[in-house]
Motif scaffolding. Sequence first.
Motif, mmCIF file in Angstrom:
data_model
loop_
_atom_site.group_PDB
_atom_site.id
_atom_site.type_symbol
_atom_site.label_atom_id
_atom_site.label_comp_id
_atom_site.label_asym_id
_atom_site.label_seq_id
_atom_site.Cartn_x
_atom_site.Cartn_y
_atom_site.Cartn_z
ATOM 1 N N UNK A 180 -3.766 -2.053 34.068
ATOM 2 C CA UNK A 180 -3.750 -3.214 35.027
ATOM 3 C C UNK A 180 -2.665 -3.425 35.818
ATOM 4 N N UNK A 181 -1.410 -3.072 35.443
ATOM 5 C CA UNK A 181 -0.070 -3.071 36.216
ATOM 6 C C UNK A 181 -0.124 -2.203 37.383
ATOM 7 N N UNK A 182 -0.944 -1.146 37.258
ATOM 8 C CA UNK A 182 -1.156 -0.043 38.280
ATOM 9 C C UNK A 182 -1.770 -0.664 39.558
ATOM 10 N N UNK A 183 -2.495 -1.823 39.209
ATOM 11 C CA UNK A 183 -3.302 -2.604 40.489
ATOM 12 C C UNK A 183 -2.521 -2.916 41.610
ATOM 13 N N UNK A 184 -1.072 -3.554 40.800
ATOM 14 C CA UNK A 184 -0.255 -4.179 41.845
ATOM 15 C C UNK A 184 1.312 -3.940 41.141
ATOM 16 N N UNK A 185 1.527 -2.691 41.056
ATOM 17 C CA UNK A 185 2.836 -2.396 40.318
ATOM 18 C C UNK A 185 4.221 -3.267 40.831
ATOM 19 N N UNK A 186 4.223 -3.311 41.842
ATOM 20 C CA UNK A 186 5.359 -4.265 42.406
ATOM 21 C C UNK A 186 5.311 -5.716 41.744
ATOM 22 N N UNK A 187 4.250 -6.179 41.603
ATOM 23 C CA UNK A 187 4.080 -7.704 40.998
ATOM 24 C C UNK A 187 4.463 -7.932 39.609
ATOM 25 N N UNK A 188 4.233 -6.793 39.112
ATOM 26 C CA UNK A 188 4.435 -6.624 37.521
ATOM 27 C C UNK A 188 5.376 -5.951 36.705
ATOM 28 N N UNK A 189 6.067 -5.169 37.880
ATOM 29 C CA UNK A 189 7.354 -4.150 37.369
ATOM 30 C C UNK A 189 8.084 -4.792 36.275
ATOM 31 N N UNK A 190 8.466 -5.969 36.036
ATOM 32 C CA UNK A 190 9.278 -6.242 34.685
ATOM 33 C C UNK A 190 8.501 -6.127 33.424
ATOM 34 N N UNK A 191 7.171 -6.267 33.679
ATOM 35 C CA UNK A 191 6.248 -6.036 32.573
ATOM 36 C C UNK A 191 6.140 -4.698 31.953
ATOM 37 N N UNK A 192 6.180 -3.852 32.707
ATOM 38 C CA UNK A 192 5.907 -2.310 32.752
ATOM 39 C C UNK A 192 7.217 -1.722 31.496
ATOM 40 N N UNK A 193 8.390 -2.450 31.672
ATOM 41 C CA UNK A 193 9.299 -1.908 31.009
ATOM 42 C C UNK A 193 9.159 -2.007 29.418
ATOM 43 N N UNK A 194 8.519 -3.186 28.967
ATOM 44 C CA UNK A 194 8.133 -3.565 27.594
ATOM 45 C C UNK A 194 7.087 -2.530 27.344
ATOM 46 N N UNK A 195 6.435 -2.392 28.065
ATOM 47 C CA UNK A 195 5.080 -1.394 27.622
ATOM 48 C C UNK A 195 5.675 0.036 27.395
ATOM 49 N N UNK A 196 6.892 0.495 28.193
ATOM 50 C CA UNK A 196 7.197 1.909 28.380
ATOM 51 C C UNK A 196 8.014 1.903 26.807
ATOM 52 N N UNK A 197 8.424 0.835 26.215
ATOM 53 C CA UNK A 197 9.225 0.980 25.051
ATOM 54 C C UNK A 197 8.027 0.738 23.902
ATOM 55 N N UNK A 198 7.083 0.534 23.993
ATOM 56 C CA UNK A 198 5.963 0.121 22.840
ATOM 57 C C UNK A 198 5.978 1.045 21.858
ATOM 58 N N UNK A 199 5.802 0.599 20.498
ATOM 59 C CA UNK A 199 5.867 1.554 19.304
ATOM 60 C C UNK A 199 4.660 2.257 19.314
ATOM 61 N N UNK A 200 3.331 2.126 20.043
ATOM 62 C CA UNK A 200 2.165 2.790 20.137
ATOM 63 C C UNK A 200 2.481 3.750 21.087
ATOM 64 N N UNK A 201 2.152 5.052 21.015
ATOM 65 C CA UNK A 201 2.506 6.090 21.752
ATOM 66 C C UNK A 201 1.390 6.230 22.878
ATOM 67 N N UNK A 202 -0.014 5.784 22.653
ATOM 68 C CA UNK A 202 -0.744 5.270 23.679
ATOM 69 C C UNK A 202 -0.519 4.300 24.818
ATOM 70 N N UNK A 203 0.132 3.446 24.297
ATOM 71 C CA UNK A 203 0.541 2.136 24.997
ATOM 72 C C UNK A 203 1.493 2.909 26.194
#
Length: 168
Positions: free
Chosen positions: A143-166
């Motif tokens: 969903x962040x890809x829909x409006x990446x500039x609006x939710x960029x700070x949330x992306x960082x947490x997902x990039x560090x997620x313990x689940x590889x698919x996430x």
Amino acid sequence: VDPAEVRYALELLENQQTRSWHPALRDLLSHPEADVRRRALAILAEAGDREIAAHAKLLLRDPDIGVRTEAILYLSRELGLDPLQQIQELGNFEDFSIRAGMVAFLASPGPSRNIEAARAILEGMVRAESAAGARERAEAARLIALVPDAFLELLAALLRDKDVMVAR
């Protein structure tokens, strides 16, 4: 014909990162096995295939809840369909799909756009630790890809997620 071979092929496709697929993949949307229909729809949705919109609307009435969930996610993300209206008409979708559908609807351009409301729902999805938490966090990343500039700070947490698919 062999569902096991179809599932294996779908597994290979799910691990690819491409935006186009063989048109025969669309035929799997009518496969007798529910998990094949669901996975084919998820792959085509991830690729942004807009040619399957009419079929996805039919899948809102699929007997399998997983297929219905993928259909509502696709239609809210790709077509901006109001997920609440669909849920009221049809009922019985997986919980995370309701939140994801609302974020897609609220983040899409148009008169119902409300980035702050979308952010509030999306933040809850990013923090999801329930049994379906990984699926919910993965959907948040899409969903962040829909409006990446609006939710960029949330992306960082997902990039560090313990689940590889996430994280992927």
